[in-house]
Design an enzyme around this catalytic site. Structure first.
Site, PDB file in Angstrom:
ATOM      1  N   CYS A   1      -2.211  -2.889   7.790  1.00 32.81           N
ATOM      2  CA  CYS A   1      -1.915  -2.663   8.911  1.00 32.81           C
ATOM      3  C   CYS A   1      -2.201  -1.154   9.362  1.00 32.81           C
ATOM      4  CB  CYS A   1      -0.486  -3.201   8.877  1.00 32.81           C
ATOM      5  SG  CYS A   1       0.530  -2.039   8.520  1.00 32.81           S
TER       6      CYS A   1
ATOM      7  N   GLU B   1       0.684  -1.240   0.012  1.00 27.09           N
ATOM      8  CA  GLU B   1      -0.093  -0.017   0.246  1.00 27.09           C
ATOM      9  C   GLU B   1       0.741   1.146  -0.152  1.00 27.09           C
ATOM     10  OE1 GLU B   1      -0.172  -2.733   2.129  1.00 27.09           O
ATOM     11  OE2 GLU B   1      -2.087  -2.838   3.095  1.00 27.09           O
TER      12      GLU B   1
END
Lengths: 159, 159
Positions: free
Chosen positions: A92, A64
């Site tokens: 996360c 990401e």
């Protein structure tokens, strides 16, 4: 497979297959199989990434974050207003916060991550008013395939 | 100024002046004045960084993430076990999670950030068992100077 669920006004197209492709490419490089793509408001993929933490020796090199960095470079801005992220695993806390800072409009993810996720799991970052931007969340997209990739990867490493 | 408080067994040396130097250099480049250094278990600075979000068009280019990336490259590992981070401002949730993933042993910060911080503020990430590593935290180091830099910066921008 690209699945198009077209309604009269709001056609919905999934970009999860392209994120899965990035995850498989990461796996082939010995990385944890997580992949991501970022799609512009015009419906074009402007960045693609898989995990690169091992090869770069960089704990921040999650799919990401790399996809955000590449997309921001492509548009010449720190903000990705109107853009959407597709990622195979629940982000996360580091990535969830980075996604908010990039002002990404929508996050679509595959498998949930009860152990290390930061959206529906653990600190559930977008429930906090301190995060000044809360993207729309769509979860469980192609989750079986996304989760199986990770399970197979860790199973093989244990053997 | 480097302040050394030496006890018989546990000498304590502050590296906040070096972090402040990085913050001032960031400010001179038009960035938000936040700076960080990472110190090895042997007591050497192995990386230095100030914010670079604007010049890089990268919302992840906070001083802490850049310092971690540089330190990991220097040691050739994703893990900075035994290393300490000195940073002028309380890390945001993205950086707090990145610090935990890098296994940094101790975080020393200057000013608190009630609006955007992630350690003593907002989601208080290290209170969550999901973060598998909890660094030691030392806060309020040179906090007046660290906070004044930020206040002056935002005051000037408002004028």
């Amino acid at each position: 497979m690209v699945c198009v669920m077209a309604g009269p006004k709001t056609p919905f197209k999934t970009w999860m297959p392209q994120a899965i492709e990035q995850a498989r490419a990461a796996e082939a490089r010995g990385e944890v199989p997580v992949g991501a793509v970022i799609v512009s408001p015009q419906g074009e993929i402007i960045s693609r990434a898989g995990n690169e933490t091992r090869e770069r020796h960089d704990p921040s090199a999650h799919a990401e974050i790399l996809a955000i960095r590449r997309a921001c470079r492509a548009v010449g801005s720190q903000r990705l207003t109107g853009h959407s992220l597709w990622v195979t695993l629940e982000p996360c806390p580091m990535c969830a916060a980075g996604i908010a800072m990039a002002r990404i409009e929508a996050v679509h993810y595959g498998a949930s991550d009860p152990k290390s996720g930061g959206i529906e799991s653990g600190p559930r970052l977008y429930d906090h008013p301190n995060l000044h931007h809360h993207p729309k969340i769509y979860s469980g997209i192609a989750q079986e395939e996304c989760a199986a990739m990770l399970q197979d990867f860790f199973q093989l490493r244990r053997e």
